[in-house]
Design a protein around this motif. Structure first.
Motif, PDB file in Angstrom:
ATOM      1  N   GLY A   1       0.862  -1.132   0.387  1.00 30.32           N
ATOM      2  CA  GLY A   1      -0.098   0.119   0.064  1.00 30.32           C
ATOM      3  C   GLY A   1       0.899   1.484  -0.421  1.00 30.32           C
ATOM      4  O   GLY A   1       0.998   1.901  -0.304  1.00 30.32           O
TER       5      GLY A   1
ATOM      6  N   LYS B   1       2.659   2.536  -3.069  1.00 33.30           N
ATOM      7  CA  LYS B   1       1.695   2.728  -4.549  1.00 33.30           C
ATOM      8  C   LYS B   1       1.527   4.403  -4.065  1.00 33.30           C
ATOM      9  O   LYS B   1       1.267   5.384  -4.746  1.00 33.30           O
ATOM     10  CB  LYS B   1       0.270   2.201  -4.489  1.00 33.30           C
ATOM     11  CG  LYS B   1       0.255   0.868  -5.150  1.00 33.30           C
ATOM     12  CD  LYS B   1      -1.317  -0.100  -4.966  1.00 33.30           C
ATOM     13  CE  LYS B   1      -0.977  -0.634  -4.892  1.00 33.30           C
ATOM     14  NZ  LYS B   1      -0.911  -1.716  -6.507  1.00 33.30           N
TER      15      LYS B   1
ATOM     16  N   GLU C   1      -4.305   9.933  -6.259  1.00 34.60           N
ATOM     17  CA  GLU C   1      -5.407   9.609  -7.171  1.00 34.60           C
ATOM     18  C   GLU C   1      -6.357   7.893  -6.380  1.00 34.60           C
ATOM     19  O   GLU C   1      -6.606   8.217  -5.922  1.00 34.60           O
ATOM     20  CB  GLU C   1      -5.209   9.873  -8.329  1.00 34.60           C
ATOM     21  CG  GLU C   1      -4.893  10.718  -9.220  1.00 34.60           C
ATOM     22  CD  GLU C   1      -4.398  10.992 -10.613  1.00 34.60           C
ATOM     23  OE1 GLU C   1      -4.048   9.349 -10.941  1.00 34.60           O
ATOM     24  OE2 GLU C   1      -3.874  11.872 -11.016  1.00 34.60           O
ATOM     25  N   LYS C   2      -4.601   7.514  -5.956  1.00 37.50           N
ATOM     26  CA  LYS C   2      -5.267   6.115  -5.963  1.00 37.50           C
ATOM     27  C   LYS C   2      -5.085   5.958  -3.969  1.00 37.50           C
ATOM     28  O   LYS C   2      -3.926   6.484  -3.641  1.00 37.50           O
ATOM     29  CB  LYS C   2      -4.420   5.503  -6.241  1.00 37.50           C
ATOM     30  CG  LYS C   2      -5.144   4.299  -7.563  1.00 37.50           C
ATOM     31  CD  LYS C   2      -4.392   3.817  -8.346  1.00 37.50           C
ATOM     32  CE  LYS C   2      -6.061   3.417  -9.348  1.00 37.50           C
ATOM     33  NZ  LYS C   2      -4.935   1.496  -9.878  1.00 37.50           N
ATOM     34  N   LEU C   3      -6.445   5.347  -3.032  1.00 34.75           N
ATOM     35  CA  LEU C   3      -6.289   5.474  -1.948  1.00 34.75           C
ATOM     36  C   LEU C   3      -5.861   3.750  -1.404  1.00 34.75           C
ATOM     37  O   LEU C   3      -7.242   3.720  -1.208  1.00 34.75           O
ATOM     38  CB  LEU C   3      -7.165   6.578  -1.380  1.00 34.75           C
ATOM     39  CG  LEU C   3      -7.931   7.852  -1.610  1.00 34.75           C
ATOM     40  CD1 LEU C   3      -8.455   7.883  -0.709  1.00 34.75           C
ATOM     41  CD2 LEU C   3      -7.008   7.941  -1.304  1.00 34.75           C
ATOM     42  N   PRO C   4      -4.787   3.318  -0.802  1.00 37.49           N
ATOM     43  CA  PRO C   4      -4.814   2.381  -0.873  1.00 37.49           C
ATOM     44  C   PRO C   4      -5.336   2.148   0.776  1.00 37.49           C
ATOM     45  O   PRO C   4      -5.351   2.698   1.387  1.00 37.49           O
ATOM     46  CB  PRO C   4      -2.929   2.380  -0.104  1.00 37.49           C
ATOM     47  CG  PRO C   4      -2.615   3.418  -0.275  1.00 37.49           C
ATOM     48  CD  PRO C   4      -3.135   4.348  -1.046  1.00 37.49           C
ATOM     49  N   CYS C   5      -6.044   1.489   1.069  1.00 31.72           N
ATOM     50  CA  CYS C   5      -6.363   0.648   2.725  1.00 31.72           C
ATOM     51  C   CYS C   5      -5.838  -0.008   3.080  1.00 31.72           C
ATOM     52  O   CYS C   5      -5.328  -1.293   2.593  1.00 31.72           O
ATOM     53  CB  CYS C   5      -7.545   0.116   2.089  1.00 31.72           C
ATOM     54  SG  CYS C   5      -8.755   0.484   3.886  1.00 31.72           S
TER      55      CYS C   5
END
Lengths: 103, 162
Positions: free
Chosen positions: B50, B53, B111-115
């Motif tokens: 995560g 990224k 832009e992308k939110l890793p969890c």
């Protein structure tokens, strides 16, 4: 409250925290053994499509009206889900809410 | 005048309630950090993937992926030992503020939110996560206030004896 009692309570909570975390992880392992079917939300038409292999939940991108990945523990609904099939399924444990899987 | 003072006293916590309330908050913070650290170590690969990224911290992903759980465990140790509760709460507030700033910056720029959250709260959206963190910061600050107030009161009592 004496310091000894406070220390004992702190250690008890620490043990509970580790126990609780360990218990949740065991549940996850059991689910993997059932080889479920995963469906990811496609951004192009808001339809859930089958995910081949294991889902990569880090791929979930926010901005969708629905959950990122749905799980079907035993039933294979084919490549796409229709509205009825979608209503029968619940989000996968690690799925992000309101996110797309396929972009 | 006398009745005003009495009614004011009714709304004040007794020393015992203050102590128990502060201790309850300390235990809640301890539980949160230990479950969080356990999850980050148990699912270390997922946590590091995560972080990889995220553009502006990906170079330090390995370092951060170990520093964060270790810091959480160190703060937890402070929260377990009664004499260091105050320092534990300071550490808790500091780390939670860092996490909140990280989530806030991710919401603004990424832009992308890793969890890769604690298993207790991984169902929360990122916005809800910020509110959750700030609520815990407020709770810890309240516990610190209660502890300091108790110490101040006991200091006054000691001075009154002489």
């Amino acid at each position: 409250m004496t310091n000894i009692k406070k220390l004992a309570s702190g250690l008890l909570v620490a043990v509970l925290a580790f126990g609780f975390s360990a218990f949740k992880n065991t549940e996850k392992t059991d689910q993997t053994k059932l080889a479920p079917f995963y469906y990811g939300l496609d951004a192009t038409d808001d339809v859930y499509r089958i995910i081949t292999g294991s889902p990569v939940f880090e791929e979930c991108t926010p901005g969708a009206p629905k959950d990122c990945v749905l799980i079907s523990p035993t039933t294979d609904f084919g490549p796409d889900l229709d509205a009825n099939e979608e209503a029968q399924l619940s989000p996968a444990e690690e799925s992000s809410p309101e996110a797309y899987y396929f972009n | 005048m006398a009745s005003t003072i009495i009614s004011k006293d009714k709304f004040q916590f007794t020393d015992t309630i203050r102590e128990h309330l502060a201790f309850g908050i300390v235990l809640t913070c301890l539980f949160l950090f230990l479950t969080s650290a356990y999850t980050k170590i148990e699912e270390h690969d997922r946590f590091m993937n995560g972080l990889l990224k995220v553009a502006f911290i990906s170079h330090y992903a390995w370092l951060i992926s170990w520093t964060v759980p270790v810091a959480e465990i160190v703060v937890s140790l402070f929260l377990i030992i009664p004499k260091t509760h105050k320092w534990g709460l300071y550490g808790f507030i500091g780390l939670m503020m860092v996490f909140t700033i990280y989530i806030g910056s991710m919401l603004l720029w990424s832009e992308k939110l890793p969890c890769h959250c604690n298993l207790l709260i991984e169902k929360l959206s990122w916005g809800e996560h910020v509110v959750f963190n700030l609520a815990f910061v407020g709770l810890a600050a309240f516990a610190l206030w209660l502890i300091k107030n108790n110490q101040y009161k006991s200091l006054i009592k000691q001075n009154d004896k002489y």
